[in-house]
Design an enzyme around this catalytic site. Structure first.
Site, PDB file in Angstrom:
ATOM      1  N   CYS A 165       0.805  -1.221   0.000  1.00  0.00           N
ATOM      2  CA  CYS A 165       0.000   0.000   0.000  1.00  0.00           C
ATOM      3  C   CYS A 165       0.837   1.270   0.000  1.00  0.00           C
ATOM      4  CB  CYS A 165      -0.943  -0.006   1.189  1.00  0.00           C
ATOM      5  SG  CYS A 165      -1.927  -1.531   1.269  1.00  0.00           S
ATOM      6  N   HIS A 305      -2.728   7.614   6.369  1.00  0.00           N
ATOM      7  CA  HIS A 305      -3.005   6.302   5.781  1.00  0.00           C
ATOM      8  C   HIS A 305      -4.406   5.862   6.185  1.00  0.00           C
ATOM      9  CE1 HIS A 305      -1.986   2.578   3.845  1.00  0.00           C
ATOM     10  NE2 HIS A 305      -2.171   1.878   4.942  1.00  0.00           N
ATOM     11  N   GLU A 316      -1.051   4.938  13.883  1.00  0.00           N
ATOM     12  CA  GLU A 316      -0.736   6.131  13.109  1.00  0.00           C
ATOM     13  C   GLU A 316      -0.935   7.387  13.947  1.00  0.00           C
ATOM     14  OE1 GLU A 316      -1.265   7.976   8.620  1.00  0.00           O
ATOM     15  OE2 GLU A 316      -2.679   6.446   9.299  1.00  0.00           O
ATOM     16  N   LYS A 337      -9.689   7.782   2.638  1.00  0.00           N
ATOM     17  CA  LYS A 337     -10.128   6.396   2.442  1.00  0.00           C
ATOM     18  C   LYS A 337     -11.539   6.190   2.986  1.00  0.00           C
ATOM     19  CE  LYS A 337      -5.620   4.045   2.451  1.00  0.00           C
ATOM     20  NZ  LYS A 337      -4.707   5.176   2.717  1.00  0.00           N
ATOM     21  N   HIS A 342      -9.844   1.731   0.251  1.00  0.00           N
ATOM     22  CA  HIS A 342      -8.392   1.574   0.220  1.00  0.00           C
ATOM     23  C   HIS A 342      -7.976   1.047  -1.152  1.00  0.00           C
ATOM     24  CE1 HIS A 342      -4.354   1.061   1.213  1.00  0.00           C
ATOM     25  NE2 HIS A 342      -4.422   0.257   2.250  1.00  0.00           N
ATOM     26  N   PHE A 403       1.755  -3.726   3.856  1.00  0.00           N
ATOM     27  CA  PHE A 403       2.138  -5.031   4.378  1.00  0.00           C
ATOM     28  C   PHE A 403       3.624  -5.263   4.108  1.00  0.00           C
ATOM     29  CE2 PHE A 403      -2.353  -7.047   3.758  1.00  0.00           C
ATOM     30  CZ  PHE A 403      -2.794  -6.373   4.887  1.00  0.00           C
TER      31      PHE A 403
END
Length: 417
Positions: A165, A305, A316, A337, A342, A403
């Protein structure tokens, strides 16, 4: 060594809430949700039955039937958003040195639909390997920048960044670095993703990563809300034309903003879970600030994010608090998002466009779908819940975490001659 300045001269977007940049931005500032029940395949037996799909995109109308069949959707999306960006930037490649124009593109997965279709067809057969000759060139993640370069005759650096991502944030940073080092004049950069299919939804469901709020898809993406239960899958593409300032001025280009920094880091913690204390996320924001020659006091807006996962959002917030100190109470943060879902490898590019437009318009797009405060978060932090807010935005930062513990953060500022 004195670095060259890098500016944004063109934008293109294909998203679940708009198929052009103006449509996308209008939906963002009006808090439009792109989540709805999936139409592209039968979801009856799936835990999650909704996603943020691209709507009204006609691949055959755009590319022609024959050409569309040769391309995976993630490449179709890339070409579509890039055409808008090229037109927006007023580019006439016949008048430019195309050996000095490159393409760096991000995609976390690449041609998942192509891979799924070919393997399923093989499994249904008698074991005879009857694969489509376009199988491999349709599937591989690097093929999107290849097709962009072929379409426009661009012979500069050409490759794909793959960091889950964070992929298209990494593509922006790579393009930025080549430009400021004087290795090229211009880059078409960004990212695309197309994972809303049986394998994509089923795979993320198996990880318990997706929201299962099937009773109310439109409000399922709830970043920083107490009742968030996972991310909502999205698809689409974002294209940004990055250009060396002198080159842009020479051709009389319009300038949206200046890119001034980028940071990269690793969590070094877990293959899917972020570090619980946000160590990698804090490090990457600090690295981007240092690269840009800025301090926390310079930042007005952070496009976070913010995926709407129970464990991702808190780390975050910890990271931002650590990176910005008391300045965290004076900035706006928001997760777009909540509207787009996403977009995985395309998220960084699409969210960078939101950050650039926030600078240009002095408007912060909201974090929608907020219903219940999470007591874990400091109430003094401005998450820009539910409604866009006007404020002067001189500098915006945009985060992407993937990831594998990949983190990448980019910074844009208002252009000043």
């Amino acid at each position: 060594m004195e670095f060259k300045r890098v500016v944004v001269t063109g934008l293109g977007a294909l998203t679940p809430i708009g198929n052009t940049v103006p449509e996308y931005w209008n939906s963002l500032i009006n808090g439009v949700s792109g989540a709805a029940f999936i139409k592209s395949f039968d979801v009856e037996k799936f835990k999650t039955k909704f996603a943020c799909e691209v709507k009204g995109f006609d691949a055959e109308g755009f590319l022609g039937r024959k050409e569309a069949r040769k391309l995976d959707p993630f490449v179709q999306y890339a070409l579509f958003s890039t055409e808008e960006a090229v037109k927006d930037a007023g580019l006439d490649f016949e008048k430019l040195d195309t050996s000095r124009i490159g393409v760096i593109w991000g995609s976390g997965i690449g041609g998942l639909k192509t891979f799924l279709d070919e393997v399923v067809n093989f499994a249904k057969g008698d074991g005879t390997p009857k694969f489509n000759p376009f199988f491999i060139p349709k599937m591989i993640a690097d093929i999107a920048p290849g097709h962009i370069s072929i379409k426009y005759g661009l012979r500069g650096p050409n490759f794909t960044t793959v960091s889950a991502c964070a992929s298209s944030n990494n593509s922006l940073i790579d393009a930025f670095n080549y430009l400021r080092l004087g290795k090229a004049n211009m880059f078409i950069t960004g990212g695309s993703e197309a994972i809303i299919n049986e394998a994509g939804i089923g795979g993320f469901n198996a990880m318990h990563a997706l929201s299962t709020r099937n009773d109310d898809p439109a409000t399922a993406s709830r970043p920083f809300d107490l009742d968030r239960d996972g991310f909502v899958a999205g698809e689409g593409a974002g294209t940004i034309i990055l250009e060396e300032l002198g080159h842009a001025l020479k051709r009389g280009a319009k300038i949206y903003a200046e890119m001034v920094g980028g940071g990269m880091s690793a969590d070094a913690y877990h293959m899917t879970a972020p570090h619980p204390d946000g160590l990698g996320a804090s490090l990457v924001m600090k690295a981007a600030l240092e690269d840009a020659g800025l301090t926390p006091a310079d930042i007005d807006y952070v496009n976070v994010h913010g995926t709407s996962t129970p464990i991702g959002d808190p780390q975050e917030v910890k990271a931002i608090t650590d990176a910005f100190g008391d300045r965290v109470y004076d900035i706006n943060i928001s997760s777009t998002k909540s509207m787009t879902g996403h977009l995985l490898g395309a998220a960084g590019a699409v969210e960078a466009i939101a950050s650039i437009l926030a600078i240009q318009n002095d408007i912060i797009p909201p974090t929608i779908n907020h219903f219940t405060d999470d007591p874990a978060f400091d109430p003094r932090i401005n998450f820009t819940f539910n409604k866009a807010q006007k404020r002067v935005v001189n500098v915006a930062q945009s985060n992407g975490f993937g990831f594998g513990g990949h983190n990448a953060s980019v910074i844009f500022k208002k252009y000043q001659q």
